[in-house]
Design an enzyme around this catalytic site. Structure first.
Site, PDB file in Angstrom:
ATOM      1  N   ASP A  15       0.827  -1.201   0.000  1.00  0.00           N
ATOM      2  CA  ASP A  15       0.000   0.000   0.000  1.00  0.00           C
ATOM      3  C   ASP A  15       0.864   1.254   0.000  1.00  0.00           C
ATOM      4  O   ASP A  15       1.941   1.266  -0.604  1.00  0.00           O
ATOM      5  CB  ASP A  15      -0.943  -0.028   1.213  1.00  0.00           C
TER       6      ASP A  15
ATOM      7  N   HIS B 217      -4.121   5.071   4.165  1.00  0.00           N
ATOM      8  CA  HIS B 217      -4.758   3.848   3.681  1.00  0.00           C
ATOM      9  C   HIS B 217      -4.090   2.581   4.211  1.00  0.00           C
ATOM     10  O   HIS B 217      -4.745   1.689   4.758  1.00  0.00           O
ATOM     11  CB  HIS B 217      -4.722   3.883   2.153  1.00  0.00           C
TER      12      HIS B 217
ATOM     13  N   SER C  53     -11.430  -1.946   0.188  1.00  0.00           N
ATOM     14  CA  SER C  53     -10.135  -1.785   0.849  1.00  0.00           C
ATOM     15  C   SER C  53     -10.177  -2.353   2.253  1.00  0.00           C
ATOM     16  O   SER C  53      -9.210  -2.946   2.736  1.00  0.00           O
ATOM     17  CB  SER C  53      -9.761  -0.301   0.934  1.00  0.00           C
TER      18      SER C  53
END
Length: 668
Positions: free
Chosen positions: A201, A242, A418
């Site tokens: 990520d 994220h 996600s």
């Protein structure tokens, strides 16, 4: 995966007179008029003889390049970068490539193209909640600390009650009991101890109090900055939160008075920072997915090609090689597990057009809300294997996924597929602790056998739950249901392995055919499942339909694959935004998991249908079909003949599969 399968997402719009040097938020360099490839300042260099890193470093120094790293641990292939070349340009740097190729130690040199990859489920934060951080405590993460089957106290972490996906009691207007059933798995003694999950990520805040004791620094790397410290780059919008959020879902510590707790709070998490850059390259993806495959057990990816409903894209050559090498050789031959978020393109997209999520080497995970529905952003496709959870009802403030956030903070607003993929990675970490010998295929079979329908349903009433020919229940939105951690670890602990897997090319249809509205194409392949050959496949795992066609409006094309046991998979749904009229699909591998464990021998059919799009001015589209090749993947002998039958809820499934095989087309 061949890039000819769809539009080139690495193309740029060029302006006639003005070149804008900066990058727009969507990652496109804008100039006007024509389209050009994006070229980066990265090169793949292959040496013409042995010598390894020492010779590669010498070549880089001789030619003015900077040595970066070997490619997937190779002794002959290396990643070079040239700091004098822009990060993104529209013309190939021919002099630099020629200089490399002229070097006596270089066999080949290829400048790397750039393309876009997007995080899934990111939503800007209006308010950043701050937690109350206590003094750090060692993570409670030992299988040895309690007896098997003993009921543990619930975690005391302040946000645990918000983690409805772990224990749904009806909070945030959810359905009680609709969760991952992880508390029962913890009570059985499993926390993920000894397992490492890599979060591929934008980095991980490894200084976070809820992550730092479970952070595997040795297995982490920053492929954006080429150093061992994958810390997120700061932005005012917190865009790079994220990876930290995904990491907390897997391995956030228990009972330390910080945020919540991870699905596998006794496991380790590694950070592979590779998304935070203007353009992705095949080299970076391959190196991330092939990083330390004997140390990392699970790779979790919550990103992919653009979810715009018209992109058809997937892994390039090096990346595909890395994934295949991982499943064949990773974990000392047992195979790495690649978990992929199915996509956030909503009902106007199809995750079978995403070559990562639709790969048989990855586990594609969709999401459900806390009341059992599919979220509005969820894509559907026949390659989805199972589901976990994203957010709940939007009217509830804490209905998102509660997890760790940047700079020692917490959030309850993580969402999208996600959020779903790391939850699955956490469940698989529990399963690997229960049985270290599980292969990548074992994980997929365990997923099919232990996932449950629970309260999942399509609120639009389109996609019903169905039984395939092996009597396994599936849904086009949710795959085989929501993961059940307790059932999975229970079956995993008794699992006896699987027969060898084979690949059978069952047949092809290659005669060109035109099609249009009202004039659909129906084709059939009579397959003997490669009987009598070394590739005989009688019992199915994955099925691929390699299709080549084009149409005047690609988004109107839908396709349906029907098995000999009469299970129909919609392998391509309508995509209203896909107005492509040139590229179509070129040997694109549409995949289905819906025929899992079915008997494969008999007649397979493919229907190609043009479906009108509401609001499209001209619904007089036409198409040209060129090729369909059917490839069957599975086993020669019955897969579950020697498996245990004692696991609650699985016994019935195994018996039904056995009876279906007995009445099927072929018995071995």
């Amino acid at each position: 995966m061949p890039n000819s399968c769809g539009p080139r997402r690495s193309r740029l719009l060029l302006a006639v007179f003005v070149v804008v040097a900066g990058l727009f938020p969507d990652g496109v360099v804008v100039v006007l008029g024509r389209e050009y490839d994006v070229l980066t300042n990265n090169w793949l260099v292959e040496l013409n003889h042995e010598g390894g890193e020492r010779v590669a470093r010498s070549v880089a120094a001789d030619t003015g390049f900077e040595f970066v790293a070997p490619v997937m641990g190779s002794d002959s292939h290396f990643h070079f970068v040239h700091r004098g070349v822009p990060h993104a340009r529209i013309r190939r740097s021919v002099p630099h490539t020629r200089l490399l190729r002229k070097h006596p130690h270089v066999k080949s040199a290829v400048q790397q193209s750039g393309f876009l990859r997007h995080k899934r489920g990111y939503k800007p934060l209006d308010n950043i909640p701050v937690n109350n951080v206590a003094q750090p405590l060692a993570a409670v993460s030992s299988h040895d600390n309690f007896a098997h089957g003993k009921k543990l106290p619930l975690p005391t972490d302040p946000d645990f009650e918000k983690e409805w996906y772990l224990r749904n009691t009806g909070q945030s207007k959810g359905v009680p009991g609709l969760d991952l059933n992880v508390v029962e798995a913890w009570n059985m003694g499993y926390t993920g101890k000894g397992v490492t999950t890599a979060i591929m990520d934008d980095g991980i805040d490894y200084l976070h109090e809820d992550l730092k004791y479970n952070y595997n620094a040795d297995a982490s790397y920053d492929f954006s900055s080429n150093d061992p410290y994958p810390y997120p780059r700061y932005t005012d919008t917190w865009f790079n939160s994220h990876g930290t959020r995904c990491a907390g879902e897997v391995s956030a510590a228990r009972d330390n008075n910080v945020c919540g707790v991870g699905v596998a709070y006794g496991s380790m998490v590694a950070g592979l920072r590779m998304l935070d850059q203007p353009f992705m390259t095949d080299l970076i993806e391959a190196n991330a997915m092939g990083h330390m495959p004997n140390v990392i057990d699970i790779y979790s990816a919550s990103w992919g090609p653009t979810d715009d409903g018209k992109t058809v894209d997937g892994p390039r050559n090096l990346t595909m090689r890395a994934i295949v090498n991982g499943v064949n050789n990773g974990r000392y031959g047992k195979g790495n597990i690649y978990v992929w978020a199915s996509g956030d393109g909503g009902p106007n997209d199809d995750c079978n057009c995403d070559g990562y999520a639709a790969s048989m080497w990855t586990v594609s995970i969709n999401s459900a809300t806390n009341d059992g529905r599919t979220a509005g952003y969820d894509e559907s496709c026949s390659s989805t294997l199972a589901s976990t959870f994203s957010n709940g009802k939007s009217s509830s403030h804490d209905a998102g996924v509660a997890t760790t956030d940047l700079y020692n903070n917490c959030t309850a607003s993580h969402s999208g597929t996600s959020a779903a993929a790391p939850e699955a990675a956490g469940v698989y970490a529990l399963a690997l602790e229960a049985n270290k010998n599980l292969t990548w295929r074992d994980i997929q079979h365990l997923t099919v056998l232990t996932s449950k329908r629970n309260s999942l349903y399509d609120s639009n009433g389109v996609h019903k739950w169905q039984l395939n020919g092996a009597r396994l229940e599936f849904n086009h939105l949710f795959g085989y249901g929501v993961l059940d951690a307790a059932a999975m670890v229970d079956l995993a602990s008794q699992w006896k392995g699987l027969p060898e897997r084979f690949h059978c090319t069952a047949g092809s249809v290659t005669d060109e055919r035109e099609f249009s509205f009202g004039q659909n194409i129906h084709m059939a392949i009579d397959s003997d499942s490669c009987v009598g050959t070394e590739n005989e496949v009688n019992y199915l795992e994955h099925v691929q339909a390699y299709v080549t066609l084009r149409s005047s409006y690609r988004g109107t094309v839908t396709m349906y694959l029907t098995s000999p046991m009469n299970t129909t998979s919609m392998i391509l749904s309508q995509r209203p935004n896909d107005d492509d009229d040139k590229n179509g699909f070129t040997r694109w591998p549409f995949m289905t998991t819906h025929t899992w464990a079915e008997v494969s021998r008999g007649t397979w059919s493919l229907d190609v249908v043009l479906e009108p799009i509401l609001g499209l001015k001209n619904n007089h589209e036409t198409g040209l079909f060129k090729e369909w090749t059917l490839v069957l993947h599975g086993t020669k002998t019955a897969p579950y003949a020697n498996q245990p039958l004692a696991v609650e809820g699985v016994h019935e499934k195994l018996e039904m599969v056995s009876r279906a095989h007995e009445s099927g087309v072929v018995m071995v």
